[in-house]
Design a protein around this motif. Sequence first.
Motif, mmCIF file in Angstrom:
data_model
loop_
_atom_site.group_PDB
_atom_site.id
_atom_site.type_symbol
_atom_site.label_atom_id
_atom_site.label_comp_id
_atom_site.label_asym_id
_atom_site.label_seq_id
_atom_site.Cartn_x
_atom_site.Cartn_y
_atom_site.Cartn_z
ATOM 1 N N ASP A 302 0.850 -1.188 0.000
ATOM 2 C CA ASP A 302 0.000 0.000 0.000
ATOM 3 C C ASP A 302 0.885 1.237 0.000
ATOM 4 N N THR A 303 0.812 2.018 -1.073
ATOM 5 C CA THR A 303 1.577 3.270 -1.174
ATOM 6 C C THR A 303 0.638 4.446 -1.401
ATOM 7 N N SER A 304 -0.579 4.329 -0.917
ATOM 8 C CA SER A 304 -1.589 5.355 -1.161
ATOM 9 C C SER A 304 -1.257 6.661 -0.444
ATOM 10 N N GLN A 305 -1.760 7.747 -0.998
ATOM 11 C CA GLN A 305 -1.579 9.067 -0.411
ATOM 12 C C GLN A 305 -2.484 9.223 0.811
ATOM 13 N N ASP A 306 -1.994 9.931 1.815
ATOM 14 C CA ASP A 306 -2.816 10.249 2.977
ATOM 15 C C ASP A 306 -2.364 11.586 3.551
ATOM 16 N N GLU A 307 -2.909 11.940 4.692
ATOM 17 C CA GLU A 307 -2.606 13.261 5.263
ATOM 18 C C GLU A 307 -1.164 13.384 5.730
ATOM 19 N N HIS A 308 -0.449 12.264 5.863
ATOM 20 C CA HIS A 308 0.941 12.297 6.309
ATOM 21 C C HIS A 308 1.934 12.270 5.153
ATOM 22 N N SER A 310 2.660 9.616 1.885
ATOM 23 C CA SER A 310 2.230 8.393 1.207
ATOM 24 C C SER A 310 2.697 7.198 2.014
ATOM 25 N N ALA A 311 1.832 6.209 2.081
ATOM 26 C CA ALA A 311 2.078 5.040 2.919
ATOM 27 C C ALA A 311 3.145 4.135 2.315
ATOM 28 N N PHE A 312 3.682 3.264 3.156
ATOM 29 C CA PHE A 312 4.519 2.153 2.713
ATOM 30 C C PHE A 312 4.195 1.007 3.663
ATOM 31 N N PRO A 471 11.518 0.583 -6.421
ATOM 32 C CA PRO A 471 12.769 0.840 -7.143
ATOM 33 C C PRO A 471 14.021 0.965 -6.301
ATOM 34 N N GLY A 472 13.889 1.322 -5.030
ATOM 35 C CA GLY A 472 15.113 1.488 -4.259
ATOM 36 C C GLY A 472 14.849 1.633 -2.783
ATOM 37 N N SER A 473 15.918 1.484 -2.027
ATOM 38 C CA SER A 473 15.869 1.710 -0.586
ATOM 39 C C SER A 473 17.060 2.592 -0.235
ATOM 40 N N PRO A 474 16.841 3.853 0.147
ATOM 41 C CA PRO A 474 15.542 4.506 0.298
ATOM 42 C C PRO A 474 15.015 5.037 -1.035
ATOM 43 N N TYR A 475 13.697 5.273 -1.058
ATOM 44 C CA TYR A 475 13.054 5.847 -2.235
ATOM 45 C C TYR A 475 11.699 6.366 -1.795
ATOM 46 N N SER A 476 11.348 7.552 -2.284
ATOM 47 C CA SER A 476 10.117 8.205 -1.847
ATOM 48 C C SER A 476 8.958 8.010 -2.806
ATOM 49 N N GLY A 477 9.133 7.185 -3.826
ATOM 50 C CA GLY A 477 8.029 6.867 -4.715
ATOM 51 C C GLY A 477 8.018 7.612 -6.024
ATOM 52 N N SER A 478 8.913 8.591 -6.185
ATOM 53 C CA SER A 478 8.963 9.376 -7.412
ATOM 54 C C SER A 478 10.336 10.013 -7.530
ATOM 55 N N MET A 479 10.830 10.090 -8.768
ATOM 56 C CA MET A 479 12.107 10.776 -8.994
ATOM 57 C C MET A 479 11.954 12.282 -8.859
ATOM 58 N N ASP A 480 10.727 12.756 -8.689
ATOM 59 C CA ASP A 480 10.488 14.182 -8.462
ATOM 60 C C ASP A 480 10.543 14.539 -6.985
ATOM 61 N N LEU A 481 10.677 13.540 -6.122
ATOM 62 C CA LEU A 481 10.781 13.771 -4.687
ATOM 63 C C LEU A 481 12.181 13.422 -4.205
ATOM 64 N N ALA A 482 12.645 14.116 -3.170
ATOM 65 C CA ALA A 482 13.897 13.714 -2.531
ATOM 66 C C ALA A 482 13.773 12.260 -2.094
ATOM 67 N N PRO A 483 14.836 11.463 -2.254
ATOM 68 C CA PRO A 483 14.686 10.003 -2.088
ATOM 69 C C PRO A 483 14.564 9.536 -0.657
ATOM 70 N N HIS A 488 7.333 9.803 2.881
ATOM 71 C CA HIS A 488 6.992 9.037 1.686
ATOM 72 C C HIS A 488 7.893 7.806 1.580
ATOM 73 N N GLY A 489 7.311 6.692 1.192
ATOM 74 C CA GLY A 489 8.095 5.513 0.874
ATOM 75 C C GLY A 489 8.898 4.995 2.049
ATOM 76 N N CYS A 490 10.099 4.476 1.738
ATOM 77 C CA CYS A 490 10.973 3.944 2.780
ATOM 78 C C CYS A 490 12.206 4.826 2.907
ATOM 79 N N MET A 491 12.729 4.935 4.111
ATOM 80 C CA MET A 491 13.881 5.802 4.354
ATOM 81 C C MET A 491 14.955 5.063 5.133
#
Length: 822
Positions: A302-308, A310-312, A471-483, A488-491
């Motif tokens: 689940d990587t859906s958007q929410d108020e925080h 995006s989930a991981f 795609p990666g660890s860490p990765y925020s779900g988009s190349m338009d976001l800081a990784p 977002h995603g995993c850090m």
Amino acid sequence: MIVKRRLTDNWTLTRVAGPSTAPDLPNQIAASVPGTVHTDLLAAHLIPDPYLDVNEIALDWIGRSVWRYATDFDCSNQDHDHQELVFEGLDTVADIRLNGQVIGSTRNMNRSYRFNVAALLREGRNRLEVDFLPVEDYGAEVRAELGSAAEIPANYPGSWPFVRKMACNFGWDWGPTLITAGIWKPVTLESWSGARLGTVRPQVTLAGGLGRVVADVAVHGVATEHELSLTISIAGAQSTATLPAGSDQINFSLDIENPKIWWPHGLGDQPLYDLDITLTDKAGTVLDRWTRKTGFRSVRLDTSQDEHGSAFTIIVNDVPVFARGANWIPDDCFLPRVTPERYATRISQARDANINLLRVWGGGIYETREFYETCDRLGLLVWQDFLFACSAYPENEPVRSEVEAEARENVARLMPHPSLILWNGNNENIWGYFDWGWQDVLGNRPWGAGYYLDLLPKILAETDPTRPYWPGSPYSGSMDLAPNLPSHGCMHIWDVWNDVGYETYRDYIPRFCSEFGWQAPPTLATIKETVRDNAPASDSPGVLHHQKATLGNDKLLRGLEGWFPPPSTFEDWHFVTQLNQARAIKLGIEHMRSHRPVTMGAIVWQLNDCWPVTSWAAIDGAGRKKPLWYALRQAYQPHLLTIQPRDDTLKAIAVNETTLFWRVPFMIERLDVEGKVLASHKVWRVLCDRFEATEIELPAEIVTSGDPSREYLRARMGKAEAFWFFAKDKDFDYPNPEFDCREERLSDRVRVTITARTLLRDFTILADTLHPDAEVDDMLATILPGEARVFDITFGVGDIPGGFRFDPACIRTANTVARSAG
């Protein structure tokens, strides 16, 4: 039926060429297959143990030499149409000859190879030779061929990004530079006629109570006049399909109503089914068979958007699972030494620490069938990295074709395993591209993004669409976001170890933390076995050589600042740094778990070691548990009670990771150092529902300390217990630890009962200092005055060793190191 013969006997090893610094060796050395050059030389007593002292340095000539493995074998099975030599794993750059004729060359440790040798096999005696060339020389050649395309940044020197080999062989911040070569997986001569099974790709899914197996099967050697059948069998059901004449590929399926469901441990059982695929000819003769164990479960990410942000969140069988995880590295530098029994031991240690997920890190290997079968059986989820770590990677040939071949093979190979729930593109490479100055070096040159964002997801979509890919660890779900965004995603959280104190873990509320860690030395028994310095010290030659992290020992001491006084002896340094590691990781895990469901995973770096070293591991290179292992067991327990700062006060937080609600009384006390209760608060029933974190408000008289240097909190909820000390150890007025100790010898263990006469914080029995096989069942216990705690000491050898004597001198507490002065 296909006939398979393992070629394991009569292998010899010869050094063909290499640097003049190498010692004189016999012309032929007995070799083991599977095996490595290092272990063969070690078995022949021709080199010192590379894990001892500083021996690693003197053995670099091994990786710079040319080595020949050779064997003679008899062949009398010439009545088959096809004869194939199958190499399951060659490490790494190899030229292969049969009876003097070259049959092939290999350049990839991470894939298998198959050669048709029917025309070269002789009746009677045959000679097989495999020459291994220096892998760094090959990597340098590829680098030179690529020219300007090879100007890529990497965290470690050398040409390793240009060759498909286990990266950590070239040295890491926890691993030695021991560049291996050898036949690291089995060699088989396969004889067959008519047809055989090729790649089998089973998609095993579960949806709405219906289990389904979709098998995509390749068949080799098909003749147009033959009609072949394939049968898939599982759970007492079967389905048969006919392979049309001349076809070499078939896709067919089988449904199972209401199969038993495979669960991660702690959430249910791990039923496994035999999945059997047979290939038969028109007469019903079985030509080939493929068999694996598998299980039915569903998985999604689940990587859906929410108020925080995006989930991981990993969702198994429609249940959001908090990943209580640890990173896994190769369990030995010499991979064939990791036996099925050793996998079972190490993975059982993970499960016993309440770990439910292992992340197989991208600088190692695609783990073996034995690793995955053990995780299947024990119910540990597995996140498998593709093999890219801490470097840009060329996307040019010959590297790209090797990457694609190994990915396709290993995705198909691991598909049957229910424990495998996530594929990850790389370790830290997207992070490096954005934040480590790589773009200044790379310019517009490819650096690996084409693998992570295009090739690998394409292979998975074609081969195994049943599992999520990231795609990666860490990765925020988009190349338009800081990784490496916490929202977002995993850090990864590494500033805590590298730059700041571990209280900083509380500054992050990640959606999923896939790496964070803190260092400590191995157990004292392991140090004594591997370092023979006259006077061991944190900076003595042998101990320091087994510290591979840059400024690692400096960071160990810096991490003590504010918590403990500088240690005055080697023994104090050893214990307090191990204690600090356990404290740091426990704090980080409890903080992250307390923020469930915003945070849904904490994967500590790391579970295990590949050799004896000061590192981030919970289990050292000899397989002994460090105090961190006991801290993981506490912090990862399914019912967690923790005290956390919230909104400028303290709150108790109950976390329930079980399938049943947790409803028990809650009690918290503020006590002084003598054990006197200064204030108490009780809630007769606290309800913490399943898969939930519940905050418990605490009254002011509990959270307000009259004397922080002498007061602390203890909370209890069922069997769960939590402490909060108002002052750091160096500022806390610990009493000199006093206790009564009673020893009792049982049939297979020594039982030690400790009755505290004073407060004992982080009470620890270092059993390995009494006997190298001794292990205590619990550590890091806080015992109040007048309370008793029982500890059992067991031995890997089973019975109590003769002459074993329990000595209270092996006991350590935070009291002692906090009261000591540098």
